[in-house]
Scaffold this motif. Sequence first.
Motif, PDB file in Angstrom:
ATOM      1  N   MET A 138      76.976  16.055  80.273  1.00 19.32           N
ATOM      2  CA  MET A 138      76.310  16.018  81.570  1.00 19.32           C
ATOM      3  C   MET A 138      76.913  17.083  82.470  1.00 19.32           C
ATOM      4  N   GLN A 139      76.041  17.887  83.073  1.00 22.24           N
ATOM      5  CA  GLN A 139      76.496  18.950  83.965  1.00 22.24           C
ATOM      6  C   GLN A 139      75.982  18.676  85.378  1.00 22.24           C
ATOM      7  N   LEU A 140      76.899  18.694  86.342  1.00 20.73           N
ATOM      8  CA  LEU A 140      76.525  18.407  87.720  1.00 20.73           C
ATOM      9  C   LEU A 140      76.915  19.563  88.620  1.00 20.73           C
ATOM     10  N   PRO A 141      76.249  19.666  89.766  1.00 18.84           N
ATOM     11  CA  PRO A 141      76.729  20.613  90.767  1.00 18.84           C
ATOM     12  C   PRO A 141      78.015  20.080  91.377  1.00 18.84           C
ATOM     13  N   SER A 142      78.622  20.869  92.237  1.00 17.32           N
ATOM     14  CA  SER A 142      79.787  20.385  92.972  1.00 17.32           C
ATOM     15  C   SER A 142      79.422  19.103  93.694  1.00 17.32           C
ATOM     16  N   PRO A 143      80.366  18.124  93.784  1.00 13.82           N
ATOM     17  CA  PRO A 143      80.038  16.855  94.422  1.00 13.82           C
ATOM     18  C   PRO A 143      79.903  16.945  95.936  1.00 13.82           C
ATOM     19  N   ASP A 144      79.432  18.073  96.448  1.00 19.58           N
ATOM     20  CA  ASP A 144      79.170  18.192  97.885  1.00 19.58           C
ATOM     21  C   ASP A 144      77.762  17.669  98.168  1.00 19.58           C
ATOM     22  N   LEU A 145      77.573  16.364  97.978  1.00 14.70           N
ATOM     23  CA  LEU A 145      76.246  15.777  98.081  1.00 14.70           C
ATOM     24  C   LEU A 145      76.029  15.224  99.489  1.00 14.70           C
ATOM     25  N   ILE A 146      74.833  14.667  99.716  1.00 12.27           N
ATOM     26  CA  ILE A 146      74.451  14.360 101.092  1.00 12.27           C
ATOM     27  C   ILE A 146      74.288  12.881 101.382  1.00 12.27           C
ATOM     28  N   ASP A 147      74.187  12.052 100.369  1.00 12.74           N
ATOM     29  CA  ASP A 147      74.031  10.627 100.615  1.00 12.74           C
ATOM     30  C   ASP A 147      75.333  10.067 101.208  1.00 12.74           C
ATOM     31  N   PRO A 148      75.245   9.156 102.168  1.00 12.62           N
ATOM     32  CA  PRO A 148      76.461   8.599 102.771  1.00 12.62           C
ATOM     33  C   PRO A 148      77.428   8.019 101.748  1.00 12.62           C
ATOM     34  N   ALA A 149      76.889   7.363 100.721  1.00 19.59           N
ATOM     35  CA  ALA A 149      77.762   6.787  99.690  1.00 19.59           C
ATOM     36  C   ALA A 149      78.549   7.881  98.973  1.00 19.59           C
ATOM     37  N   SER A 150      77.892   9.010  98.692  1.00 23.86           N
ATOM     38  CA  SER A 150      78.565  10.120  98.029  1.00 23.86           C
ATOM     39  C   SER A 150      79.571  10.791  98.953  1.00 23.86           C
ATOM     40  N   LEU A 151      79.212  10.924 100.215  1.00 24.64           N
ATOM     41  CA  LEU A 151      80.132  11.531 101.178  1.00 24.64           C
ATOM     42  C   LEU A 151      81.410  10.712 101.312  1.00 24.64           C
ATOM     43  N   ALA A 152      81.269   9.390 101.243  1.00 25.43           N
ATOM     44  CA  ALA A 152      82.448   8.523 101.327  1.00 25.43           C
ATOM     45  C   ALA A 152      83.349   8.732 100.112  1.00 25.43           C
ATOM     46  N   VAL A 153      82.747   8.861  98.927  1.00 27.40           N
ATOM     47  CA  VAL A 153      83.527   9.110  97.716  1.00 27.40           C
ATOM     48  C   VAL A 153      84.231  10.458  97.814  1.00 27.40           C
ATOM     49  N   LYS A 154      83.511  11.484  98.274  1.00 28.54           N
ATOM     50  CA  LYS A 154      84.095  12.822  98.388  1.00 28.54           C
ATOM     51  C   LYS A 154      85.288  12.816  99.340  1.00 28.54           C
ATOM     52  N   SER A 155      85.184  12.060 100.420  1.00 27.22           N
ATOM     53  CA  SER A 155      86.284  11.984 101.381  1.00 27.22           C
ATOM     54  C   SER A 155      87.542  11.426 100.713  1.00 27.22           C
ATOM     55  N   VAL A 156      87.367  10.392  99.878  1.00 26.35           N
ATOM     56  CA  VAL A 156      88.505   9.806  99.158  1.00 26.35           C
ATOM     57  C   VAL A 156      89.081  10.815  98.168  1.00 26.35           C
ATOM     58  N   LEU A 157      88.189  11.510  97.433  1.00 24.05           N
ATOM     59  CA  LEU A 157      88.646  12.503  96.461  1.00 24.05           C
ATOM     60  C   LEU A 157      89.447  13.611  97.126  1.00 24.05           C
ATOM     61  N   ASP A 158      88.994  14.056  98.277  1.00 23.10           N
ATOM     62  CA  ASP A 158      89.693  15.135  98.986  1.00 23.10           C
ATOM     63  C   ASP A 158      91.092  14.706  99.422  1.00 23.10           C
ATOM     64  N   GLN A 159      91.249  13.417  99.709  1.00 21.25           N
ATOM     65  CA  GLN A 159      92.577  12.922 100.085  1.00 21.25           C
ATOM     66  C   GLN A 159      93.497  12.803  98.867  1.00 21.25           C
ATOM     67  N   LEU A 160      92.921  12.429  97.709  1.00 21.65           N
ATOM     68  CA  LEU A 160      93.725  12.193  96.514  1.00 21.65           C
ATOM     69  C   LEU A 160      94.055  13.477  95.753  1.00 21.65           C
TER      70      LEU A 160
ATOM     71  N   LEU B 266      88.965  16.470  91.138  1.00 20.39           N
ATOM     72  CA  LEU B 266      90.344  16.190  91.519  1.00 20.39           C
ATOM     73  C   LEU B 266      91.282  17.271  90.985  1.00 20.39           C
ATOM     74  N   HIS B 267      91.053  17.687  89.742  1.00 16.07           N
ATOM     75  CA  HIS B 267      91.916  18.704  89.117  1.00 16.07           C
ATOM     76  C   HIS B 267      91.776  20.054  89.827  1.00 16.07           C
ATOM     77  N   HIS B 268      90.531  20.489  90.064  1.00 11.27           N
ATOM     78  CA  HIS B 268      90.281  21.804  90.652  1.00 11.27           C
ATOM     79  C   HIS B 268      90.844  21.930  92.062  1.00 11.27           C
ATOM     80  N   HIS B 269      90.967  20.803  92.761  1.00  9.22           N
ATOM     81  CA  HIS B 269      91.460  20.845  94.133  1.00  9.22           C
ATOM     82  C   HIS B 269      92.915  20.389  94.226  1.00  9.22           C
ATOM     83  N   SER B 270      93.608  20.441  93.099  1.00 12.71           N
ATOM     84  CA  SER B 270      95.020  20.053  93.072  1.00 12.71           C
ATOM     85  C   SER B 270      95.897  21.278  92.842  1.00 12.71           C
ATOM     86  N   GLN B 271      97.211  21.077  92.897  1.00 15.90           N
ATOM     87  CA  GLN B 271      98.159  22.148  92.637  1.00 15.90           C
ATOM     88  C   GLN B 271      98.201  22.511  91.158  1.00 15.90           C
ATOM     89  N   ARG B 272      97.551  21.701  90.320  1.00 13.88           N
ATOM     90  CA  ARG B 272      97.561  21.915  88.872  1.00 13.88           C
ATOM     91  C   ARG B 272      96.346  22.704  88.383  1.00 13.88           C
TER      92      ARG B 272
END
Length: 629
Positions: free
Chosen positions: A1-23, A47-53
């Motif tokens: 499965m191939q997806l675009p970046s998780p910069d989606l627009i539904d409120p539920a997705s935005l809430a998930v993205k906010s958590v991912l950005d913190q983690l 998570l990996h792409h936005h980490s120090q690793r």
Amino acid sequence: MQLPSPDLIDPASLAVKSVLDQLAPTDATVLIIGETGTGKEVMARYLHHHSQRCQHPFLAVNCGALTESLAESELFGHEKGAFTGAMDRHQGWFEAADGGTLLLDEIGELSLPLQVKLLRVLQEREITRVGSSRAVKVNVRVIAATNRDLAVAIRERRFREDLYYRLNVASVTLPPLRQRCEDIPLLAGHFLQLYARRLGRPQCRLSEEAMATLKAYPWPGNIRELENTLHNAVLLSKEALITSQQLRLGAITAHDQPQDDGDLDRFLRTQLLESRSPLYPRVIESLVRNAVELSQGNQLQAATLLGISRNTLRTHLGHLGLIKPRRSLGRHPTPAQSSRPQRERELRIGYQKFGNLGFLKARQSLEAQLVDQGVSVLWSEFPAGPQLLHALGNKEIDFCTTGEVPPLFAQANNDAMVYVAWEPAAPQSVALLVAKQSPIQQIADLKGKRIAVTKGSNVHFLLLQLLDEAGLAQDDVRIVYAPPKYPLTPSDSHAIDAWMMWDPLLSDAEKEGHLRVIADGVGRVNNYQFYLAGREFAAHSSDLLQTLMSALEQTGRYIDAHRPEAAALLSTELGICTDSLTHALARRSHQTQHMNLAMIREQQRIADRFYALGLLNHAIKVRDAVWQQ
């Protein structure tokens, strides 16, 4: 499965993205929970792409696909001689991901003994290879994913509570697609653009009615089902505008389906009260038929979807009349059995979605030839030759095709197999590739680099030849054993420096232009294709082998004479554009030929080389494994 970046627009997705950005910037172990097809691996890669690793490997292992006997070796590695068939030291998933991130997908499928060992690895940050007593330190961030309720698994004593708390340092729950409908237009646009480009079709768009249909559908298979639906629509659409009829979703809406376990209970209770016929057989039949349809007839995949064994699935299929009772092909009937009505036999073929067998499967001409003989043909798809030979050695299939190298490993493992036929060399169909902008220009530049290769495959043999040519040893490079893959994701390029590929993925990669070939098999390997059968099957089912070989000879002649038509048919099966497939088909003659002395000697030469390198645990005689017609 191939997806675009998780910069989606539904409120539920935005809430998930906010958590991912913190983690993401932390090294915390994360547990990702979500239904099948919701994009758990995509979120792990985020998570990996936005980490120090991010400059280090991201690797994903499906715990549900690990066999019980080899799971520990796959995860933690093994030493040479640790068990039968351990011909050299093997680096496990944890060592391969050192410095980076390891996704343990379907973590709930791990056996209890392995859960104990995984808990120790997470606590001590060190692994011990099978056959060794020396601990090896590993620096890996672990992300786990599951579609199961681990709390229930803990209560049922199928999952360790202490491991759950060790994994659940931070958790992310991905909402199903039906709960984030505002993401559907963005996802749909991404998949339409992706498959239109890959299939060489004009850019497609959805009609308003089609978009409304997508939003109303409950998506039990989530984003993966949406991707498959749009892939199919692009394949079948002759116009740029896709209508709701072309989506083939039927009239089901979100209001018709249970959304969670409570809704499911209420739905079933209502059906029990209102139904005029027994509900249980109807539910079983619906589950089985839908699983088989979603798996395109692959029984192993259907059984996995249902969470049952293949034998249990076959029992249901027999009760439903979808298959007939099975008779083993490897045994002669007794006189008493001979007097009974003959039951249907099975011909179990393992294949990859390319070449003569893939084409024969797509045309379904073999089934038509064998129906009068009371033989049903069962196809099982595999990603590469080593997996095919493993299945053949375990009597899961009767017949398969693969390259030069996997049969030699199978013989050294004392698997009861025989060579039946071969196809001419295609050295250009295997190659080593790097990213277009990579500084690697020649084979010598591979020193210290990470190279993705399928262990025991033809490309594995090519890699040995390339290293030898440059005066390098295996220890001079970092070999990452991974299944064949293309297209690549951004994290693949972070994790790997070079890839060993074969057709048709190789031709598709060359056409796309994102990778470039450093060296191919010309002058290094012949890359013959061999047809193999189980020894017992070959001894007792000569009639079926003769029919199968005749069908393959006809198929080979057709492919060589009608490459564009063959490529068009395979394009539908593979989702690869016809230009790439036409190029791949043109690099090989598909004329099937029976084994001869020259081929036996050629295989023996490769076997002797592998034995000299210590990759085979004992010398073998290829002549002893040739089918005597």
